[in-house]
Design an enzyme around this catalytic site. Sequence first.
Site, PDB file in Angstrom:
ATOM      1  N   SER A 132      -8.549   0.547   0.683  1.00 12.93           N
ATOM      2  CA  SER A 132      -9.568   0.514   1.727  1.00 12.93           C
ATOM      3  C   SER A 132     -10.023   1.921   2.126  1.00 12.93           C
ATOM      4  O   SER A 132     -10.558   2.659   1.314  1.00 12.93           O
ATOM      5  CB  SER A 132      -9.058  -0.275   2.934  1.00 12.93           C
ATOM      6  OG  SER A 132     -10.093  -0.539   3.838  1.00 12.93           O
ATOM      7  N   SER A 188     -10.454  -1.905  14.890  1.00 13.25           N
ATOM      8  CA  SER A 188     -10.620  -0.869  13.864  1.00 13.25           C
ATOM      9  C   SER A 188     -11.787  -1.217  12.935  1.00 13.25           C
ATOM     10  O   SER A 188     -11.658  -1.223  11.723  1.00 13.25           O
ATOM     11  CB  SER A 188      -9.320  -0.682  13.081  1.00 13.25           C
ATOM     12  OG  SER A 188      -8.853  -1.919  12.583  1.00 13.25           O
ATOM     13  N   GLU A 216     -11.270  -7.101  14.723  1.00 15.80           N
ATOM     14  CA  GLU A 216     -10.204  -6.196  15.144  1.00 15.80           C
ATOM     15  C   GLU A 216     -10.867  -4.877  15.512  1.00 15.80           C
ATOM     16  O   GLU A 216     -11.898  -4.501  14.933  1.00 15.80           O
ATOM     17  CB  GLU A 216      -9.149  -6.018  14.055  1.00 15.80           C
ATOM     18  CG  GLU A 216      -9.658  -5.479  12.748  1.00 15.80           C
ATOM     19  CD  GLU A 216      -8.572  -5.433  11.672  1.00 15.80           C
ATOM     20  OE1 GLU A 216      -7.436  -5.852  11.936  1.00 15.80           O
ATOM     21  OE2 GLU A 216      -8.881  -4.962  10.566  1.00 15.80           O
ATOM     22  N   LYS A 273     -12.253  -9.710   7.035  1.00 22.30           N
ATOM     23  CA  LYS A 273     -13.304  -8.830   7.533  1.00 22.30           C
ATOM     24  C   LYS A 273     -14.255  -8.467   6.403  1.00 22.30           C
ATOM     25  O   LYS A 273     -13.858  -8.375   5.247  1.00 22.30           O
ATOM     26  CB  LYS A 273     -12.710  -7.596   8.195  1.00 22.30           C
ATOM     27  CG  LYS A 273     -11.743  -6.786   7.356  1.00 22.30           C
ATOM     28  CD  LYS A 273     -11.145  -5.675   8.208  1.00 22.30           C
ATOM     29  CE  LYS A 273     -10.146  -4.841   7.438  1.00 22.30           C
ATOM     30  NZ  LYS A 273      -8.851  -5.513   7.259  1.00 22.30           N
ATOM     31  N   ARG A 310       0.853  -1.193   0.000  1.00 21.94           N
ATOM     32  CA  ARG A 310       0.000   0.000   0.000  1.00 21.94           C
ATOM     33  C   ARG A 310       0.884   1.235   0.000  1.00 21.94           C
ATOM     34  O   ARG A 310       1.855   1.309   0.742  1.00 21.94           O
ATOM     35  CB  ARG A 310      -0.939   0.008   1.205  1.00 21.94           C
ATOM     36  CG  ARG A 310      -2.092   0.978   1.058  1.00 21.94           C
ATOM     37  CD  ARG A 310      -3.059   0.899   2.225  1.00 21.94           C
ATOM     38  NE  ARG A 310      -3.916  -0.272   2.176  1.00 21.94           N
ATOM     39  CZ  ARG A 310      -4.901  -0.519   3.041  1.00 21.94           C
ATOM     40  NH1 ARG A 310      -5.126   0.330   4.019  1.00 21.94           N
ATOM     41  NH2 ARG A 310      -5.640  -1.600   2.931  1.00 21.94           N
ATOM     42  N   ASP A 362     -14.094   0.257   0.443  1.00 21.53           N
ATOM     43  CA  ASP A 362     -14.030  -1.079  -0.180  1.00 21.53           C
ATOM     44  C   ASP A 362     -14.934  -2.079   0.534  1.00 21.53           C
ATOM     45  O   ASP A 362     -14.882  -3.279   0.263  1.00 21.53           O
ATOM     46  CB  ASP A 362     -12.592  -1.594  -0.246  1.00 21.53           C
ATOM     47  CG  ASP A 362     -12.010  -1.916   1.122  1.00 21.53           C
ATOM     48  OD1 ASP A 362     -12.370  -1.218   2.089  1.00 21.53           O
ATOM     49  OD2 ASP A 362     -11.197  -2.853   1.228  1.00 21.53           O
TER      50      ASP A 362
END
EC number: 2.7.1.106
Length: 622
Positions: A175, A436, A434, A448, A73, A334
């Site tokens: 994301s 976040s 998680e 996720k 990324r 996303d």
Amino acid sequence: MAENTEGDLNSNLLHAPYHTGDPQLDTAIGQWLRWDKNPKTKEQIENLLRNGMNKELRDRLCCRMTFGTAGLRSAMGAGFCYINDLTVIQSTQGMYKYLERCFSDFKQRGFVVGYDTRGQVTSSCSSQRLAKLTAAVLLAKDVPVYLFSRYVPTPFVPYAVQKLKAVAGVMITASHNRKEDNGYKVYWETGAQITSPHDKEILKCIEECVEPWNGSWNDNLVDTSPLKRDPLQDICRRYMEDLKKICFYRELNSKTTLKFVHTSFHGVGHDYVQLAFKVFGFKPPIPVPEQKDPDPDFSTVKCPNPEEGESVLELSLRLAEKENARVVLATDPDADRLAAAELQENGCWKVFTGNELAALFGWWMFDCWKKNKSRNADVKNVYMLATTVSSKILKAIALKEGFHFEETLPGFKWIGSRIIDLLENGKEVLFAFEESIGFLCGTSVLDKDGVSAAVVVAEMASYLETMNITLKQQLVKVYEKYGYHISKTSYFLCYEPPTIKSIFERLRNFDSPKEYPKFCGTFAILHVRDVTTGYDSSQPNKKSVLPVSKNSQMITFTFQNGCVATLRTSGTEPKIKYYAEMCASPDQSDTALLEEELKKLIDALIENFLQPSKNGLIWRSV
């Protein structure tokens, strides 16, 4: 005449040997200008060269991207450490080389490619174009490619890898990152994100395949090759069918009077969340019109991260008030993460944290399992998971209810990898998360998934509504039964890697060399775990049970007062994050006292360990 001069200059630039005084840079410039066929990114490097901007050229060309918690990324733009046409081609060539080594049936099973809606005009770079180039590299090598014909949620790629029995897959996405970024997220044949040693081996293969092969730039193959297949309809149908496995009250859903607002944050989520609501029997959620359609500029939010809370949910909350909708659901661009908010009786909005939503999900998924389990199902075979920086609420529920709870390193790649082990051993995984705002309900997708999480929250709210209970009220009930878990997560921005390193090295040599702190201000520290070095003072052999993670910084402190606090670097952004939680027993219900204690400890943590003024750290602004 001037035009010819400019043409000659460009021609000389393109072919001349470069004499910047740095042989490594000269080589890198030559390679870039020979290999890059994207006019805009090529021109960016030529302009820097023409203007003698050697430092920026060095920053762009003399380093490479590495795999973080979510694959590759970086910002879009020219350079070997940026996301662009050339680096994606190089990455895919490395992928091809590694996969060819690992799978003798690679050219029978194929490879999945998906993408989101990101794009950047200045570098002529978009997720769709990068996906086509990824496909082109593989098609040119006679590999079947399942390339989605339109943008999809990130969870569709790991799902497709499993269902189509492909050897691997890539999702082009950054994301919830800022609009300038993009990424290359890799999934293995299992449907989980890659972990070590695959990431390191792929990077080695990329470094061995930096020069584009014949055919790698030929994106026409996407339109002409018989090996290109579009999995969109099949995968969407199968995904929605599998969603039914975690739908328990369809008839009740169809009759609910609750209304829901959904925002897709200018990303991919709108159509897919609408379909998911239909599968669960709901009326369609009300979309936020300004944010419903893809927009790579994310023009209505200062950052496209629903985790930032009320400040970025403004349009959703105002629409919900207008439409008399009590629950707002926000998927990130996303659609792999979910934020949720609920209107309270006092007219204020409660925006749930990731840890609070996880407490609700944990209660809900176990409650549904108990009510629907088969006669011979054994609670001892049931598991829930969380990353180590997330709330310990699932641990408290597990201790009381008799199922298993496990922790992993931060990043869903570790959760996915562990779930595979558990499933292979006949275990049942109900939920993982998680903090976040990343949630996994069931195991149809081993990553996720904001789409499934959104519709599960809707069903939960619909069910509770029949008993006149709100989500917030149910959260209190969960805490009253299993113990209050008060947590706070935030971050500082730091753009200087040496500063970040010195902060963590100071903690490893606090009072004397190789001595961690024994106090943070007035708060006594019981145990220290440092997964960067593999140290854990709570273990008899002083070695961390969690795998060593040398590529990132992460130290966890367990305090005498029951608080657990972690400092770590982000795997995708220039942040130092802190996570702190007070874990209380059910008989400790004075939340004001717990919150005050937590606040004092966080203040001490920041002042004594991070020292933001001294280190030039930038406070999170919301």
